[in-house]
Design a protein around this motif. Sequence first.
Motif, PDB file in Angstrom:
ATOM      1  N   GLN A  56      47.946  98.858  66.308  1.00  0.00           N
ATOM      2  CA  GLN A  56      47.962 100.344  65.975  1.00  0.00           C
ATOM      3  C   GLN A  56      46.477 101.036  66.334  1.00  0.00           C
ATOM      4  OE1 GLN A  56      50.570 102.074  65.292  1.00  0.00           O
ATOM      5  NE2 GLN A  56      52.187 100.651  64.378  1.00  0.00           N
ATOM      6  N   ARG A 104      50.024  93.175  64.629  1.00  0.00           N
ATOM      7  CA  ARG A 104      50.665  94.273  65.099  1.00  0.00           C
ATOM      8  C   ARG A 104      49.856  95.563  64.711  1.00  0.00           C
ATOM      9  NH1 ARG A 104      55.963  94.529  66.884  1.00  0.00           N
ATOM     10  NH2 ARG A 104      57.039  92.816  67.372  1.00  0.00           N
ATOM     11  N   PRO A 158      53.062  90.891  70.941  1.00  0.00           N
ATOM     12  CA  PRO A 158      53.132  91.995  71.613  1.00  0.00           C
ATOM     13  C   PRO A 158      51.480  92.113  72.237  1.00  0.00           C
ATOM     14  CG  PRO A 158      52.807  92.500  69.248  1.00  0.00           C
ATOM     15  CD  PRO A 158      53.570  91.027  69.574  1.00  0.00           C
ATOM     16  N   LEU A 204      52.645 103.880  65.816  1.00  0.00           N
ATOM     17  CA  LEU A 204      53.704 103.775  66.685  1.00  0.00           C
ATOM     18  C   LEU A 204      54.739 102.737  65.979  1.00  0.00           C
ATOM     19  CD1 LEU A 204      51.797 102.611  69.826  1.00  0.00           C
ATOM     20  CD2 LEU A 204      53.019 105.084  69.235  1.00  0.00           C
ATOM     21  N   PRO A 205      56.037 103.469  65.750  1.00  0.00           N
ATOM     22  CA  PRO A 205      57.213 102.635  64.903  1.00  0.00           C
ATOM     23  C   PRO A 205      57.598 101.414  65.395  1.00  0.00           C
ATOM     24  CG  PRO A 205      57.511 105.248  65.464  1.00  0.00           C
ATOM     25  CD  PRO A 205      56.594 104.909  66.119  1.00  0.00           C
ATOM     26  N   GLU A 206      57.233 101.275  66.699  1.00  0.00           N
ATOM     27  CA  GLU A 206      57.770 100.162  67.424  1.00  0.00           C
ATOM     28  C   GLU A 206      56.848  98.665  67.074  1.00  0.00           C
ATOM     29  OE1 GLU A 206      55.714 102.325  70.745  1.00  0.00           O
ATOM     30  OE2 GLU A 206      56.933 102.681  68.985  1.00  0.00           O
ATOM     31  N   LEU A 207      55.666  99.369  66.446  1.00  0.00           N
ATOM     32  CA  LEU A 207      54.663  98.106  66.085  1.00  0.00           C
ATOM     33  C   LEU A 207      54.718  97.764  64.585  1.00  0.00           C
ATOM     34  CD1 LEU A 207      51.516  98.957  67.976  1.00  0.00           C
ATOM     35  CD2 LEU A 207      52.998  97.154  68.373  1.00  0.00           C
ATOM     36  N   ARG A 223      51.978  89.716  62.076  1.00  0.00           N
ATOM     37  CA  ARG A 223      52.073  91.131  61.406  1.00  0.00           C
ATOM     38  C   ARG A 223      50.631  91.527  61.233  1.00  0.00           C
ATOM     39  NH1 ARG A 223      54.154  93.213  55.308  1.00  0.00           N
ATOM     40  NH2 ARG A 223      52.485  94.957  54.991  1.00  0.00           N
TER      41      ARG A 223
END
Length: 339
Positions: free
Chosen positions: A293, A289, A15, A335-338, A286
């Motif tokens: 955030q 990500r 991402p 952000l839940p998608e991360l 991880r």
Amino acid sequence: MSKDPIQSYRAALWPMPLHTQTQKRKMRRLGVEIEFAGLEITQIAELIQEHFGGEIDKVSDYESFVRNTPLGDFGVELDFAYLKKLGREKDPDLEVDDLDNLTEGVLALVAKRLVPCEIVSPPLPMNEVWRLESLITDLRRIGAKGTKHAIAYAFGLQFNPEMPDLKAETILAYLRAFLAMFEWLRARSKIDLIRRVTPYIDPFEKDYIKLIMADDYAPDMDQLIDDYLKYNPTRNRALDMLPLFAHIDQDSVRAAVTDDRIKSRPTLHYRLPNCQIDEPEWGLIRPWRDWLQIEALACDGSRLNEVCKSYRKYLQNPAGALFEDWATASTRWLLPELL
């Protein structure tokens, strides 16, 4: 480096932040530093060369570079400044007495048990950092050991993300986002005990946090840097701002902090995560990500204002009924998608 289908798939899974470019319309870059034990400098340099090409430049037994890869120059070193100094100063044409050899040998033996080897990547375009994952997999395969392998291994992973711009308000937004989410990041990272008692990832003092979080705090660049140096005249912070501030105003930083390890660059220096390189599922993705955030929060003014307002209330009354603990309460702004 051609992209086969597997490489394309991995790149698609990596991402990116909302702001991918600098003010000069170039892809933002990310430097990565990985600390671990269990391997020799020569092994590590050869593996980097196997993955990325280039030429090995051996400075000493404790320091090498892999130069001229398509990604740039990689550094590989034993993270012990005194031994590196001895290695650089050794003249192969001069005789060294037995005492000097013994002293260096004992230091090297102890250091290799306690001090990590470190890979320092070149500044990589953020959309190319995923290429390091296969290197990490192969380091694990040949025996690299991470933070949890032994109680004395206070090893870490460090990110140096280039800033999208150097405006005071942008830097302040990143600082606020990091400070507001620090407790969550620390809980998320499950910091190893030995790393928690070392000074390298010290949190910021509460007085500085209150200053930064104040609703009416709107400093220009000079004040932002002066306030930081007043409260943080040290490299030992989980988010070390000194490289960035040295890039902007080197004279002020050098006057406040006499440490020649400070490298001037347009980046933040984030050093919170463990290095769990010997764990099969561990990689950069991880912690990256988690860092995203902070990026996303810093770039979302309304969400950042909300979390700062709530964090101010928490700082005024940490035992208040609204919050069980801030690490948990702050997750509502993620952000839940991360995750």
